[in-house]
Design a protein around this motif. Sequence first.
Motif, short mmCIF file in Angstrom:
data_model
loop_
_atom_site.label_atom_id
_atom_site.label_comp_id
_atom_site.label_asym_id
_atom_site.label_seq_id
_atom_site.Cartn_x
_atom_site.Cartn_y
_atom_site.Cartn_z
N ALA A 1 0.21 -6.45 0.08
CA ALA A 1 -0.60 -7.04 1.16
C ALA A 1 -0.74 -6.07 2.33
N ALA A 2 0.34 -5.35 2.66
CA ALA A 2 0.28 -4.41 3.78
C ALA A 2 -0.63 -3.23 3.43
N PHE A 3 -0.52 -2.74 2.19
CA PHE A 3 -1.35 -1.62 1.74
C PHE A 3 -2.83 -2.04 1.76
N THR A 4 -3.10 -3.24 1.26
CA THR A 4 -4.48 -3.73 1.23
C THR A 4 -5.04 -3.85 2.65
N ARG A 5 -4.23 -4.35 3.57
CA ARG A 5 -4.71 -4.50 4.94
C ARG A 5 -5.03 -3.13 5.55
N ALA A 6 -4.22 -2.11 5.23
CA ALA A 6 -4.49 -0.77 5.76
C ALA A 6 -5.86 -0.28 5.27
N LEU A 7 -6.13 -0.44 3.97
CA LEU A 7 -7.39 0.07 3.43
C LEU A 7 -8.58 -0.76 3.89
N ARG A 8 -8.39 -2.07 3.99
CA ARG A 8 -9.53 -2.93 4.34
C ARG A 8 -9.78 -3.03 5.84
N HIS A 9 -8.71 -2.94 6.65
CA HIS A 9 -8.87 -3.19 8.09
C HIS A 9 -8.33 -2.08 8.98
N GLY A 10 -7.72 -1.04 8.39
CA GLY A 10 -7.20 0.05 9.22
C GLY A 10 -6.02 -0.37 10.07
N VAL A 11 -5.14 -1.18 9.51
CA VAL A 11 -3.96 -1.65 10.24
C VAL A 11 -2.71 -1.23 9.47
N ALA A 12 -1.71 -0.65 10.17
CA ALA A 12 -0.47 -0.24 9.51
C ALA A 12 0.43 -1.46 9.27
N ARG A 13 1.47 -1.27 8.47
CA ARG A 13 2.35 -2.39 8.13
C ARG A 13 2.94 -3.06 9.37
N ASP A 14 3.33 -2.23 10.34
CA ASP A 14 3.96 -2.81 11.54
C ASP A 14 2.93 -3.40 12.51
N GLY A 15 1.65 -3.34 12.17
CA GLY A 15 0.62 -3.98 12.99
C GLY A 15 -0.17 -3.04 13.88
N HIS A 16 0.23 -1.74 13.98
CA HIS A 16 -0.55 -0.86 14.86
C HIS A 16 -1.86 -0.45 14.18
N LEU A 17 -2.88 -0.22 15.00
CA LEU A 17 -4.20 0.11 14.47
C LEU A 17 -4.24 1.60 14.11
N LEU A 18 -4.86 1.90 12.98
CA LEU A 18 -4.92 3.29 12.51
C LEU A 18 -6.20 3.96 13.00
#
Length: 421
Positions: free
Chosen positions: A100-117
């Motif tokens: 779920a964390a990996f998917t959120r990074a690719l889909r929304h540019g958000v790291a696991r801890d919640g910071h924006l990439l």
Amino acid sequence: MKARTRIWAGAALALATAAAAWVIQPPIAPVQPPADTDFDSASIARGARVVAQGDCMVCHTAAGGAPYAGGLPLRTPFGTIYTTNITPDRDTGIGAWSLAAFTRALRHGVARDGHLLYPAFPYIHYTRMSTVDINDAYAYLMTRTPVTAKPPANDLLLPLRFRPLLAGWNLLYLRPGPVADDPRQTAEWNRGRYLVDGAGHCASCHSALGPIGGERSPAFSGGNVDGWDAPSLTTLLQAPKPWTREQLALYLRHGWSPEHGAAAGPMGPVAHSLSQVPEADTNAIATYIMSLQQPATHAVAPAPAATADAARVAQGATLFAGACAGCHGAAAPMMTAGGRPSLALSTAVNSDRPDNLIQIVLNGVPWSHAQQTTFMPPFSAALSDAQIASIAAYVRADIGKRPAWNNLEKRTADIRKENQQ
Ligand code: HEC
Ligand code: HEC
Ligand code: HEC
């Protein structure tokens, strides 16, 4: 007046709420790094292909560093960003990231801890990837060897160190999620569009960027990356020898095509990654890109402008005979044996800007075991700025038969300086 104020206030409130929803992203709980046996081997094998389509290794590997361990500096107009470690190391990589964390990074540019990439990570494209492809990429990356490596700290302009600002950027440029197939088009065209706009992220180099780093439309009209021009991908029919779909597929797959030469500079690693995906995929990319072409204009190459510096061209001719003609001269054995295209056909020679010709002379075309016939040595140590300027003036005037480029020596010096930074 009042009504207007109210509309504006309403719009501002809506924007602020939307932005707040983007800024505040909850952390996703860490997990134990999964074991290799947690993944299906077919998914891992498919993931290798997805990761090659997405060039993940190109950015996430530092010069001489372990694959996927990050640390490569990316230079942007806003400063330097270092890529992160995406090996499954628990502390310095993505070992503790759930799917779920990996998917959120690719889909929304958000790291696991919640910071924006930062959008130097092309998540605005990866967001188009299918759920299956993202799952497979995860399976592949989580089964690589974990490497302990922390990237150096970023060196960015002060305001940009404040990551919540990226929420505003995302509102402008991120349209999350895959796009439905276009039913009027063939399956191959849809596959091509999926790969080009998604994992392939071709527009991130081949489109111009606006003042805050967003891709400008029309897409693919040509961009600039690492001091190289990434040419327009919609004018391939206007090249001296118009590209065919077959030539384009060959170029993407092998980093070289007859009549169009080699993929140099930042395009080299892209082609190298694409050599690892099935041929059907590179064919599909070629089909889609060819569908974007603007009709050919049968413009006759204009005669060289009178301003070409004759002394410079003459000096360039002598230098070319010594340094280049052994490989690029009309009678050179390599021209006939390897089927090397004449420099007259090269985009670098015909471009409005001399940058790629200068880059190719400075850097050459790197050695590749897979593609040994495309090797060209670098000349940065052997030739001075003035000599490279003369060679460029000669190649442009006598081989390209194109109007002269201006300020060649200054441009060469600037590019050399930028490359060293
Ligand atoms: C053009 C370069 C580039 C490419 C290609 C690229 N990345 Fe990245 N990626 C980055 C950068 C830069 C960051 C760090 C962004 C930041 O720190 O805000 C990053 C961050 C990440 C992160 C977040 C990691 C963390 O610890 O915060 C993940 C996950 C990731 N990338 C996965 C991938 C995958 C999977 C691919 C291939 C499909 C890929 N990247 C391709 C540049 C790239
Ligand atoms: C040892 C052989 C060799 C020498 C010497 C050499 N080149 Fe190359 N050059 C190549 C090869 C191989 C390629 C890649 C294949 C191709 O594109 O034809 C290439 C590619 C190029 C290209 C890009 C063509 C394209 O669009 O793909 C340019 C421009 C170029 N060379 C200019 C020069 C100039 C100018 C010199 C002299 C300073 C020079 N080369 C010296 C072998 C050589
Ligand atoms: C990392 C940046 C980058 C990415 C990503 C990238 N390109 Fe390129 N591309 C370049 C650069 C730079 C050149 C010019 C170098 C050269 O001509 O050798 C280039 C050259 C090309 C050319 C040759 C154009 C010509 O007129 O000679 C084609 C075709 C091409 N790219 C297609 C693609 C496609 C399709 C994709 C996506 C699958 C893609 N590129 C992704 C940077 C990139």
